[in-house]
Write a protein that holds these residues in place. Structure first.
Motif, short mmCIF file in Angstrom:
data_model
loop_
_atom_site.label_atom_id
_atom_site.label_comp_id
_atom_site.label_asym_id
_atom_site.label_seq_id
_atom_site.Cartn_x
_atom_site.Cartn_y
_atom_site.Cartn_z
N GLU A 128 4.40 -44.78 -15.34
CA GLU A 128 4.52 -43.21 -15.10
C GLU A 128 3.98 -43.29 -13.69
O GLU A 128 3.07 -43.86 -13.00
CB GLU A 128 3.79 -42.78 -15.97
CG GLU A 128 3.97 -42.98 -17.44
CD GLU A 128 3.30 -43.87 -18.36
OE1 GLU A 128 2.65 -44.75 -17.34
OE2 GLU A 128 2.81 -43.89 -19.37
N VAL A 129 4.36 -41.84 -13.08
CA VAL A 129 3.77 -41.48 -11.71
C VAL A 129 3.55 -40.04 -12.03
O VAL A 129 3.87 -39.42 -12.92
CB VAL A 129 4.78 -41.49 -10.70
CG1 VAL A 129 5.30 -43.07 -10.33
CG2 VAL A 129 6.01 -40.83 -11.09
N LEU A 134 -1.27 -39.44 -16.57
CA LEU A 134 -2.40 -38.90 -17.22
C LEU A 134 -2.14 -38.67 -18.80
O LEU A 134 -3.12 -38.56 -19.40
CB LEU A 134 -3.09 -37.75 -16.46
CG LEU A 134 -3.64 -38.01 -15.06
CD1 LEU A 134 -4.35 -36.85 -14.32
CD2 LEU A 134 -5.14 -39.10 -15.35
N LEU A 135 -1.10 -37.99 -18.99
CA LEU A 135 -0.77 -37.27 -20.07
C LEU A 135 0.10 -38.16 -21.10
O LEU A 135 0.43 -37.61 -22.01
CB LEU A 135 -0.15 -35.96 -19.94
CG LEU A 135 -1.06 -34.96 -19.23
CD1 LEU A 135 -0.33 -33.48 -19.11
CD2 LEU A 135 -2.70 -34.58 -19.71
N SER A 136 0.41 -39.42 -20.84
CA SER A 136 1.03 -40.02 -21.74
C SER A 136 0.40 -40.35 -23.23
O SER A 136 -0.84 -40.64 -22.99
CB SER A 136 1.52 -41.36 -20.97
OG SER A 136 0.48 -42.32 -20.82
N PRO A 137 1.16 -40.57 -24.22
CA PRO A 137 0.07 -40.90 -25.21
C PRO A 137 -0.76 -41.93 -25.29
O PRO A 137 -1.91 -41.94 -25.78
CB PRO A 137 1.25 -41.08 -26.17
CG PRO A 137 2.36 -40.34 -25.70
CD PRO A 137 2.34 -40.61 -24.52
N MET A 188 -9.36 -37.45 -15.97
CA MET A 188 -8.30 -37.01 -16.67
C MET A 188 -7.60 -35.52 -16.23
O MET A 188 -6.67 -35.22 -16.68
CB MET A 188 -8.61 -36.76 -17.97
CG MET A 188 -8.91 -38.38 -18.70
SD MET A 188 -7.48 -39.45 -18.63
CE MET A 188 -6.30 -38.93 -19.71
N HIS A 189 -8.67 -34.77 -15.50
CA HIS A 189 -8.29 -33.51 -15.06
C HIS A 189 -8.39 -33.57 -13.64
O HIS A 189 -8.38 -32.45 -12.78
CB HIS A 189 -9.14 -32.39 -15.35
CG HIS A 189 -9.23 -32.19 -17.26
ND1 HIS A 189 -9.95 -33.09 -17.96
CD2 HIS A 189 -8.58 -31.49 -17.74
CE1 HIS A 189 -9.69 -32.78 -18.98
NE2 HIS A 189 -9.12 -31.54 -18.75
N MET A 190 -7.87 -34.53 -12.88
CA MET A 190 -7.85 -34.81 -11.52
C MET A 190 -6.89 -33.80 -10.69
O MET A 190 -7.20 -33.25 -9.57
CB MET A 190 -7.60 -36.28 -10.91
CG MET A 190 -6.21 -36.68 -11.31
SD MET A 190 -5.67 -38.52 -10.66
CE MET A 190 -6.55 -39.43 -11.90
#
Length: 351
Positions: A128-129, A134-137, A188-190
């Protein structure tokens, strides 16, 4: 308005006296945190690779993943070693882990399963990019597992039968645990980290999302400080360490060579530490704590937002940047009410 002070200890499990509770030493907690910071460092290194060299990463097996997963293996092995003492005493399952380390006992398998799932995910769907990474399961599973592991030392020292002014080393364990969790949450919130708005290109454009990012970041930075204050008197320098390490990691990962933001975070942390030393906020000094919760975000956002305007890096109006700072401060007060609510009258407590 008053609030009930937190208990200083934690009741021993049924059937065990306090002397028989399986606890780890401060040195062992520090070892857990050093290995946990290895894990967090590997996380940021992998994030740096994805942000700076994302187009060239085509495999799960990279040097950055090696650092990240070796950090996990190290802290997982250490937690298993701590549990081995319980096993030798005849304790089985979660009961074998030291007090507070049940979280790590849950986090290690969750992280391991998520890591294996991440390998399968990348094999099937590729790398992923952007925000998708960040939000992949599987990455969310890794995040949850890491947070459980990193929270274990804080949970353990929280339950120690000591007062708020516990030995300094014990309080620093709590601070390092809180720092690791703040840094991981910031990672995770970058894409919403308010202190990186200008370095990442806000410039002369303000949108609702970008301004909302400031308020979200303010809450994320304030919450762990107030949480630690519920249990301990913070050692001087604690907020500086929390803010400095977190924002240095984000800056190096997302904007290599950007030195102003991490330097500002250190200065703001020092200002907050001085404020803490002056007010001495605690559950027993609730009004001082409310004032501290209001002023803590101002220590960060007035210098930052006012500074970027003064340097000509943003065209935020006085009403907008000062209003944002005050909104962040009010959010701090709101968090303090959630963490330190007014005491209930006896009648309400009995129903």
């Amino acid at each position: 308005m008053t609030t009930m002070p937190p208990t200083t200890g934690h009741p021993a499990p049924v059937g065990l006296s306090d002397e028989k509770v399986h606890r780890t030493s401060t040195r062992e907690h520090m070892t857990t945190m050093l290995l946990g910071l290895w894990l967090v460092g590997g996380l940021f290194l992998d994030g740096w690779a994805h942000n700076q060299r994302g187009d060239t990463i085509e495999s799960f097996f990279t040097p950055w993943h090696a650092v990240f997963y070796s950090g996990f293996a190290a802290v997982a092995g250490w937690c298993a070693l701590l549990a081995s003492r319980g096993w030798r005493r005849g304790q089985r399952g979660l009961a074998a882990f030291p007090e507070g380390y049940v979280l790590a006992a849950l986090g290690v398998p969750l992280f391991g399963v998520s890591g294996a799932g991440d390998l399968l995910w990348h094999t099937l769907f590729g790398i992923e990019v952007g925000i998708e990474a960040l939000l992949s399961p599987t990455h969310l599973g890794l995040y949850a597992g890491a947070m459980l592991i990193l929270a274990a030392p804080l949970t353990a020292v929280w339950r120690q039968p000591v007062g708020r002014s516990a030995p300094g080393a014990l309080r620093w364990v709590a601070v390092l645990s809180g720092t690791a969790m703040l840094a991981t949450t910031a990672f995770m919130h970058m894409y919403m980290w308010g202190l990186l708005i200008v370095p990442q290109g806000l410039g002369w454009v303000q949108t609702r999302g970008e301004l909302s990012a400031v308020l979200l970041t303010a809450l994320l930075m304030t919450a762990p400080v107030l949480l630690l204050l519920r249990r301990f008197a913070l050692p001087f320098g604690a907020i500086t360490v929390m803010y400095g390490i977190t924002n240095l990691g984000l800056s190096v990962m997302l904007s290599p060579g950007e030195w102003r933001m991490p330097l500002l975070a250190v200065v703001c942390g020092l200002l907050a530490d001085v404020l803490h030393a002056a007010l001495r906020p605690s559950p027993a000094r609730i009004y001082h704590l409310r004032v501290f919760a209001f002023l803590l975000p101002l220590c960060v956002w007035v210098p930052y937002l006012g500074g970027v305007v003064k340097l000509g890096l943003s065209n935020l109006s006085l009403e907008l940047w000062l209003g944002l700072a005050v909104m962040a401060a009010l959010g701090g007060v709101g968090l303090s009410v959630l963490l330190f609510p007014p005491a209930l009258p006896p009648e309400a407590a009995l129903e």
